[in-house]
Motif scaffolding. Sequence first.
Motif, PDB file in Angstrom:
ATOM      1  N   SER A 273      -6.067   1.742   3.498  1.00  0.00           N
ATOM      2  CA  SER A 273      -5.398   2.493   2.438  1.00  0.00           C
ATOM      3  C   SER A 273      -6.342   3.555   1.892  1.00  0.00           C
ATOM      4  O   SER A 273      -7.522   3.282   1.641  1.00  0.00           O
ATOM      5  CB  SER A 273      -4.983   1.552   1.301  1.00  0.00           C
ATOM      6  OG  SER A 273      -3.945   0.680   1.724  1.00  0.00           O
ATOM      7  N   ASP A 275      -4.877   6.207  -0.417  1.00  0.00           N
ATOM      8  CA  ASP A 275      -4.168   6.988  -1.428  1.00  0.00           C
ATOM      9  C   ASP A 275      -4.430   6.535  -2.856  1.00  0.00           C
ATOM     10  O   ASP A 275      -3.742   6.976  -3.776  1.00  0.00           O
ATOM     11  CB  ASP A 275      -2.656   6.930  -1.169  1.00  0.00           C
ATOM     12  CG  ASP A 275      -2.274   7.646   0.117  1.00  0.00           C
ATOM     13  OD1 ASP A 275      -3.090   8.426   0.615  1.00  0.00           O
ATOM     14  OD2 ASP A 275      -1.155   7.413   0.609  1.00  0.00           O
ATOM     15  N   GLY A 276      -5.359   5.672  -3.098  1.00  0.00           N
ATOM     16  CA  GLY A 276      -5.598   5.216  -4.462  1.00  0.00           C
ATOM     17  C   GLY A 276      -6.816   4.333  -4.549  1.00  0.00           C
ATOM     18  O   GLY A 276      -7.696   4.362  -3.704  1.00  0.00           O
ATOM     19  N   ASN A 283      -2.920   7.548  -8.150  1.00  0.00           N
ATOM     20  CA  ASN A 283      -2.341   6.245  -7.807  1.00  0.00           C
ATOM     21  C   ASN A 283      -3.322   5.164  -8.276  1.00  0.00           C
ATOM     22  O   ASN A 283      -4.102   4.644  -7.495  1.00  0.00           O
ATOM     23  CB  ASN A 283      -2.114   6.130  -6.293  1.00  0.00           C
ATOM     24  CG  ASN A 283      -1.083   7.125  -5.788  1.00  0.00           C
ATOM     25  OD1 ASN A 283       0.102   6.960  -6.006  1.00  0.00           O
ATOM     26  ND2 ASN A 283      -1.561   8.168  -5.124  1.00  0.00           N
ATOM     27  N   ASP A 335       0.282   2.039   3.006  1.00  0.00           N
ATOM     28  CA  ASP A 335      -0.820   2.208   2.066  1.00  0.00           C
ATOM     29  C   ASP A 335      -0.486   1.394   0.819  1.00  0.00           C
ATOM     30  O   ASP A 335       0.607   1.501   0.259  1.00  0.00           O
ATOM     31  CB  ASP A 335      -0.980   3.695   1.712  1.00  0.00           C
ATOM     32  CG  ASP A 335      -2.220   3.956   0.885  1.00  0.00           C
ATOM     33  OD1 ASP A 335      -2.244   3.527  -0.298  1.00  0.00           O
ATOM     34  OD2 ASP A 335      -3.161   4.598   1.393  1.00  0.00           O
ATOM     35  N   TYR A 337      -1.364   1.604  -2.169  1.00  0.00           N
ATOM     36  CA  TYR A 337      -1.282   2.318  -3.440  1.00  0.00           C
ATOM     37  C   TYR A 337      -0.059   3.226  -3.525  1.00  0.00           C
ATOM     38  O   TYR A 337       0.626   3.253  -4.543  1.00  0.00           O
ATOM     39  CB  TYR A 337      -2.551   3.152  -3.664  1.00  0.00           C
ATOM     40  CG  TYR A 337      -3.801   2.302  -3.647  1.00  0.00           C
ATOM     41  CD1 TYR A 337      -4.114   1.482  -4.736  1.00  0.00           C
ATOM     42  CD2 TYR A 337      -4.658   2.297  -2.548  1.00  0.00           C
ATOM     43  CE1 TYR A 337      -5.252   0.674  -4.712  1.00  0.00           C
ATOM     44  CE2 TYR A 337      -5.792   1.511  -2.521  1.00  0.00           C
ATOM     45  CZ  TYR A 337      -6.082   0.694  -3.603  1.00  0.00           C
ATOM     46  OH  TYR A 337      -7.201  -0.102  -3.587  1.00  0.00           O
ATOM     47  N   SER A 338       0.223   3.933  -2.469  1.00  0.00           N
ATOM     48  CA  SER A 338       1.349   4.871  -2.495  1.00  0.00           C
ATOM     49  C   SER A 338       2.588   4.326  -1.802  1.00  0.00           C
ATOM     50  O   SER A 338       3.690   4.843  -2.013  1.00  0.00           O
ATOM     51  CB  SER A 338       0.941   6.193  -1.829  1.00  0.00           C
ATOM     52  OG  SER A 338       0.693   5.978  -0.431  1.00  0.00           O
ATOM     53  N   ARG A 340       3.004   4.655   1.286  1.00  0.00           N
ATOM     54  CA  ARG A 340       3.220   5.583   2.406  1.00  0.00           C
ATOM     55  C   ARG A 340       3.040   4.854   3.733  1.00  0.00           C
ATOM     56  O   ARG A 340       2.034   4.178   3.936  1.00  0.00           O
ATOM     57  CB  ARG A 340       2.237   6.742   2.291  1.00  0.00           C
ATOM     58  CG  ARG A 340       2.269   7.737   3.448  1.00  0.00           C
ATOM     59  CD  ARG A 340       1.414   8.952   3.122  1.00  0.00           C
ATOM     60  NE  ARG A 340       0.008   8.615   2.970  1.00  0.00           N
ATOM     61  CZ  ARG A 340      -0.900   8.720   3.946  1.00  0.00           C
ATOM     62  NH1 ARG A 340      -0.533   9.115   5.155  1.00  0.00           N
ATOM     63  NH2 ARG A 340      -2.168   8.411   3.717  1.00  0.00           N
TER      64      ARG A 340
END
Length: 460
Positions: A273, A275-276, A283, A335, A337-338, A340
């Motif tokens: 991951s 995105d955060g 995020n 991911d 956090y997002s 995605r």
Amino acid sequence: MTNNSRSPENQGNTSLYRAVWRWHFYAGLLILPFMILMAVTGAAYIYRDEIDDWYHADLKFVEASGNAVLPISSQIDAALLPVPGTPVKVLPPADPTRSTEIVIAADAGGRQAVYIDPYRGDVLGHMPDRTTLMWVVRRIHSLAEFGTIPNYVIEIASGWAILLVLTGTYLWWPRGDQKGGVVTLRDTPKRRRWWRDAHAVTGIFIGIFIIFMAATGMFWSVFWGKYANEFANGTPNGYPSGVRVDVPLSTIPMIEAFGETSWTNENIPLPQSVDGGIGQTANPGPIGIDRAMSIFNEMGLTPGYAISLPRGETGVYSASIYPDDLSLQRVIHLDQYSGRPLIDMGYDDYGPFGKIMEFGINVHLGQEFGIANQILLLVICALIIFMSVSAGVMWWKRRPVGALGVPPMPRDTRNLTVVTAILAIGGIIYPMVGASMIVIWLLDYLFVVRPQRKMRAARA
């Protein structure tokens, strides 16, 4: 008057026949007990879902309710009450009558599979992960239940099974004016010839299936299977093309996260991951298991999938499904956090080698053609057991009293060398089999051939 010199029992008069027969004998002596073991456990494992559903019905089934299913997060909280620890995997129910299975890395050590009523949140019970009746049968089938070394023995036995069929086909091949023993049986069960014919005729009809089962079973082996997987997935021929994308990858293989995946996906590393996490204001926190499951459902993942939960800050939510229908095989990594999708891959993404192997393994497991596949494999397993028993009876009736009954050496030993060289090709393809062939050859020379030579020299 019948010319008995042309009958199969007397083909030992030819050096080539004796050479092949000798290796066929040693192959059978080495693997027949394992053939019976694999046939019995394999026959049971064909019906793994049906047997486990019956044996563990109190854990696997619930009374369907008109109430809404509780959020997975609430079910995880319920599972942590009897088994404190860290949740690592979730198997949401595939239909309204199924329980939820939640795997916990227990604080007390080991992993526990906790079964939850998805409507009420009641704990139905728990047991060590991967200890259902059919998991134990599967591990006995591969001898993994008894350690790594016995697991190598099964790999050797599978390779020898292929050689056993090839040499057996040569011994069966009709010669001269042979009338019986090709597709018909002669004499009665009281006579050795009946057992020889029954063994040979059965073998010629199922030989191709034995080769198929042995060859596809090799893909799970601890030595050859490992390197075959590495070779296949070192190129686009194995790993799905979806893996070869521009996302950071971890060092955690899928088999470690899920415990069971398709052969092609076993060693695929999980993505990370990005995105955060700490320091990422866009995020700030994970989406949570409930949102992750919602995304998986929105993406059309077939019910019955398993979810591996994130490990650490860079971990991902991973869902996988390997149903009977190969076209529905799918793996999605999100991911944490997002939400995605980082990787979304299925059977259509596999390389040519991966597709062939997955198809072969699906047939091996009795999944590809439904009930017909199961029945066919059950019949084959029963006939393998019969062949193994008939080989034992045939040997017992033929062997001299107090002796092993090794087939005689060919008069022209060059034929034995030729046959050994041909079989050595199989030993090169399957190195563990090749190593065992060398051992058998040395034992044959030291304890059979050399003493016989000394005895003949003393008589001269």
